[in-house]
Design an enzyme around this catalytic site. Structure first.
Site, PDB file in Angstrom:
ATOM      1  CB  ALA A  76      39.017  30.000  36.705  1.00  0.00           C
ATOM      2  N   GLY A  80      42.470  26.767  38.891  1.00  0.00           N
ATOM      3  CA  GLY A  80      43.032  26.839  37.550  1.00  0.00           C
ATOM      4  C   GLY A  80      44.535  27.069  37.535  1.00  0.00           C
ATOM      5  CD  GLU A 137      41.799  22.922  37.151  1.00  0.00           C
ATOM      6  OE1 GLU A 137      41.528  24.138  37.202  1.00  0.00           O
ATOM      7  OE2 GLU A 137      40.945  22.051  36.951  1.00  0.00           O
ATOM      8  CD  GLU A 163      38.893  23.976  41.389  1.00  0.00           C
ATOM      9  OE1 GLU A 163      39.302  23.313  42.375  1.00  0.00           O
ATOM     10  OE2 GLU A 163      39.638  24.293  40.446  1.00  0.00           O
TER      11      GLU A 163
HETATM   12  N1  DAK Z   1      39.387  35.239  40.795  1.00  0.00           N
HETATM   13  C1  DAK Z   1      39.185  36.565  40.797  1.00  0.00           C
HETATM   14  N2  DAK Z   1      39.819  37.432  41.623  1.00  0.00           N
HETATM   15  C2  DAK Z   1      40.718  36.899  42.477  1.00  0.00           C
HETATM   16  C3  DAK Z   1      40.988  35.525  42.529  1.00  0.00           C
HETATM   17  C4  DAK Z   1      40.273  34.654  41.631  1.00  0.00           C
HETATM   18  N3  DAK Z   1      40.484  33.328  41.562  1.00  0.00           N
HETATM   19  N4  DAK Z   1      41.909  35.293  43.478  1.00  0.00           N
HETATM   20  C5  DAK Z   1      42.202  36.515  43.997  1.00  0.00           C
HETATM   21  N5  DAK Z   1      41.481  37.484  43.398  1.00  0.00           N
HETATM   22  C6  DAK Z   1      41.505  38.907  43.676  1.00  0.00           C
HETATM   23  C7  DAK Z   1      40.761  39.230  44.978  1.00  0.00           C
HETATM   24  O1  DAK Z   1      39.375  39.301  44.761  1.00  0.00           O
HETATM   25  C8  DAK Z   1      41.373  40.589  45.322  1.00  0.00           C
HETATM   26  O2  DAK Z   1      40.778  41.576  44.541  1.00  0.00           O
HETATM   27  P1  DAK Z   1      40.320  43.009  45.198  1.00  0.00           P
HETATM   28  O3  DAK Z   1      39.374  42.666  46.286  1.00  0.00           O
HETATM   29  O4  DAK Z   1      41.615  43.601  45.692  1.00  0.00           O
HETATM   30  O5  DAK Z   1      39.718  43.753  44.041  1.00  0.00           O
HETATM   31  C9  DAK Z   1      42.819  40.445  44.864  1.00  0.00           C
HETATM   32  O6  DAK Z   1      42.824  39.355  43.927  1.00  0.00           O
HETATM   33  C10 DAK Z   1      43.756  40.095  45.998  1.00  0.00           C
HETATM   34  O7  DAK Z   1      43.223  38.983  46.664  1.00  0.00           O
HETATM   35  P2  DAK Z   1      43.059  38.934  48.269  1.00  0.00           P
HETATM   36  O8  DAK Z   1      42.846  40.293  48.819  1.00  0.00           O
HETATM   37  O9  DAK Z   1      42.057  37.886  48.569  1.00  0.00           O
HETATM   38  O10 DAK Z   1      44.527  38.459  48.684  1.00  0.00           O
HETATM   39  P3  DAK Z   1      44.934  37.560  49.937  1.00  0.00           P
HETATM   40  O11 DAK Z   1      46.414  37.541  49.956  1.00  0.00           O
HETATM   41  O12 DAK Z   1      44.212  37.996  51.162  1.00  0.00           O
HETATM   42  O13 DAK Z   1      44.405  36.087  49.578  1.00  0.00           O
HETATM   43  C11 DAK Z   1      44.089  34.176  48.145  1.00  0.00           C
HETATM   44  C12 DAK Z   1      44.942  35.425  48.495  1.00  0.00           C
HETATM   45  C13 DAK Z   1      44.656  33.565  46.851  1.00  0.00           C
HETATM   46  C14 DAK Z   1      44.207  33.149  49.263  1.00  0.00           C
HETATM   47  C15 DAK Z   1      42.601  34.600  47.981  1.00  0.00           C
HETATM   48  O14 DAK Z   1      42.563  35.724  47.079  1.00  0.00           O
HETATM   49  C16 DAK Z   1      41.760  33.512  47.425  1.00  0.00           C
HETATM   50  O15 DAK Z   1      41.333  32.624  48.153  1.00  0.00           O
HETATM   51  N6  DAK Z   1      41.472  33.595  46.117  1.00  0.00           N
HETATM   52  C17 DAK Z   1      40.629  32.627  45.451  1.00  0.00           C
HETATM   53  C18 DAK Z   1      41.401  31.370  45.236  1.00  0.00           C
HETATM   54  C19 DAK Z   1      40.548  30.307  44.597  1.00  0.00           C
HETATM   55  O16 DAK Z   1      39.535  29.901  45.179  1.00  0.00           O
HETATM   56  N7  DAK Z   1      40.970  29.861  43.434  1.00  0.00           N
HETATM   57  C20 DAK Z   1      40.269  28.868  42.702  1.00  0.00           C
HETATM   58  C21 DAK Z   1      39.319  29.558  41.811  1.00  0.00           C
HETATM   59  S1  DAK Z   1      38.180  28.402  41.130  1.00  0.00           S
HETATM   60  C22 DAK Z   1      35.306  25.601  35.136  1.00  0.00           C
HETATM   61  C23 DAK Z   1      36.432  26.263  34.671  1.00  0.00           C
HETATM   62  C24 DAK Z   1      37.441  26.565  35.523  1.00  0.00           C
HETATM   63  C25 DAK Z   1      37.349  26.241  36.839  1.00  0.00           C
HETATM   64  C26 DAK Z   1      36.243  25.571  37.306  1.00  0.00           C
HETATM   65  C27 DAK Z   1      35.235  25.257  36.466  1.00  0.00           C
HETATM   66  N8  DAK Z   1      34.269  25.355  34.245  1.00  0.00           N
HETATM   67  C28 DAK Z   1      33.881  26.347  33.372  1.00  0.00           C
HETATM   68  C29 DAK Z   1      33.507  24.150  34.364  1.00  0.00           C
HETATM   69  C30 DAK Z   1      38.381  26.642  37.729  1.00  0.00           C
HETATM   70  C31 DAK Z   1      38.009  27.101  38.934  1.00  0.00           C
HETATM   71  C32 DAK Z   1      38.927  27.832  39.768  1.00  0.00           C
HETATM   72  O17 DAK Z   1      40.073  28.040  39.479  1.00  0.00           O
END
Ligand code: DAK
Length: 259
Positions: free
Chosen positions: A63, A108, A111, A131
């Site tokens: 997400a 997400g 998921e 998360e």
């Molecule tokens: N959201 C927004 N932007 C994201 C993103 C994300 N999940 N993942 C990557 N990006 C963006 C980065 O910010 C970056 O943007 P700029 O800085 O270039 O503007 C661009 O994508 C490229 O990312 P990186 O530069 O970080 O690329 P790397 O290859 O170095 O790293 C990575 C890739 C996937 C390992 C890293 O980007 C990363 O750790 N991303 C976050 C992954 C993550 O934590 N995903 C889970 C998100 S939490 C809920 C509803 C839904 C959810 C929970 C609760 N409720 C409402 C109750 C769901 C939650 C999630 O999914």
């Protein structure tokens, strides 16, 4: 549509989530488009759906964290419901859905993959529910689907509490995905599987999906009755006549009409 590409070729639908700037992260706009795209699928035309991510690095990186950062309780619950409703729509779509996971499947993203019937991935795929490290729980079904999909409460809880990532080979080992391919082979293999499914009687395939999904949540006695009804219902179709006639006539070619 800006973030969703959709095409149907030879009865196989391909939906690509394409937001390269953010590794295909699910913003509200992406979710809205995904919802519309799913609603617009013509089930007379498409017999199988493949969902994948644009580019060669990410399926869906989760997400959109930037969008969620400042949400209050009500907004977070509403956002969770938006995603959950769409993922449930995908899960209960009458046709089979294959996730072709071509890179990051985090939060997400994992998921979404778990809402699909079958998961195939590339060697560079990375899975996780990070998360808890962001101070939240999964919000699009992760706590509920992960134990159901992999069939191990212990492993699911480990992944959810530790919040670490696992690579493709480990995802295969624990049953999160059915197969792992070199990246360039992922889509051809997903297509090949989809075409095999599409060549079968659509009514029977859809009845299998419904019987499995309805049966898994009930007792074995009730589940067996669900199968009996599904089996019986096939005998009202022309495709049952075609399938069995082809066998009796030693005919390889079958012409299933979804009737
Ligand atoms: N959201 C927004 N932007 C994201 C993103 C994300 N999940 N993942 C990557 N990006 C963006 C980065 O910010 C970056 O943007 P700029 O800085 O270039 O503007 C661009 O994508 C490229 O990312 P990186 O530069 O970080 O690329 P790397 O290859 O170095 O790293 C990575 C890739 C996937 C390992 C890293 O980007 C990363 O750790 N991303 C976050 C992954 C993550 O934590 N995903 C889970 C998100 S939490 C809920 C509803 C839904 C959810 C929970 C609760 N409720 C409402 C109750 C769901 C939650 C999630 O999914």
């Amino acid at each position: 549509m800006e973030f969703i590409k959709y095409q149907v070729d030879n009865q196989v639908a391909l939906l690509t989530i394409d937001r390269p700037k953010a590794l295909n992260a699910l913003s509200a706009a992406v979710l809205e488009e995904l919802n519309t795209a799913i609603d617009n699928i013509d089930l007379n035309d498409a017999r199988v759906l493949i969902i994948t991510g644009g580019g060669d690095k990410s399926f869906v990186a989760g997400a959109d964290i930037g969008e969620m950062k400042d949400m209050n309780v009500e907004q977070a619950e509403a956002h969770g419901k938006l995603g959950n409703d769409i993922f449930r729509k995908i899960e209960t779509l009458p046709i089979p859905v294959i996730a072709a996971i071509n890179g990051f499947a985090l939060g997400g993203g994992n998921e979404l993959a778990m809402s699909c019937d079958i998961r195939l991935c590339s060697e560079n795929a990375l899975f996780g529910q990070p998360e808890v490290g962001l101070g939240i729980t999964p919000g699009f079904g992760g706590t509920q689907r992960l134990p159901r999909v992999i069939g191990s409460m212990s492993k699911a809880k480990e992944l959810l509490y530790v919040g670490g990532n696992i690579k493709a080979d480990e995802a295969y080992r624990i049953g999160l995905v059915s197969a792992v391919y070199p990246l360039e082979e992922l889509m051809p293999q997903a297509m090949k599987m989809a075409q095999k499914i599409a060549a079968n009687a659509p009514f029977a395939v859809r009845a299998c999906k419904k019987a499995i999904d309805d049966g898994i949540n009930t007792t074995i006695d009730e589940a067996i009755v669900i199968e009996e009804k599904a089996f019986g219902s096939c005998f009202a179709t022309e495709d049952q006549v075609e399938g069995m006639s082809a066998f009796m006539e030693k005919r390889k070619e079958k012409n299933f009409q979804n009737k």
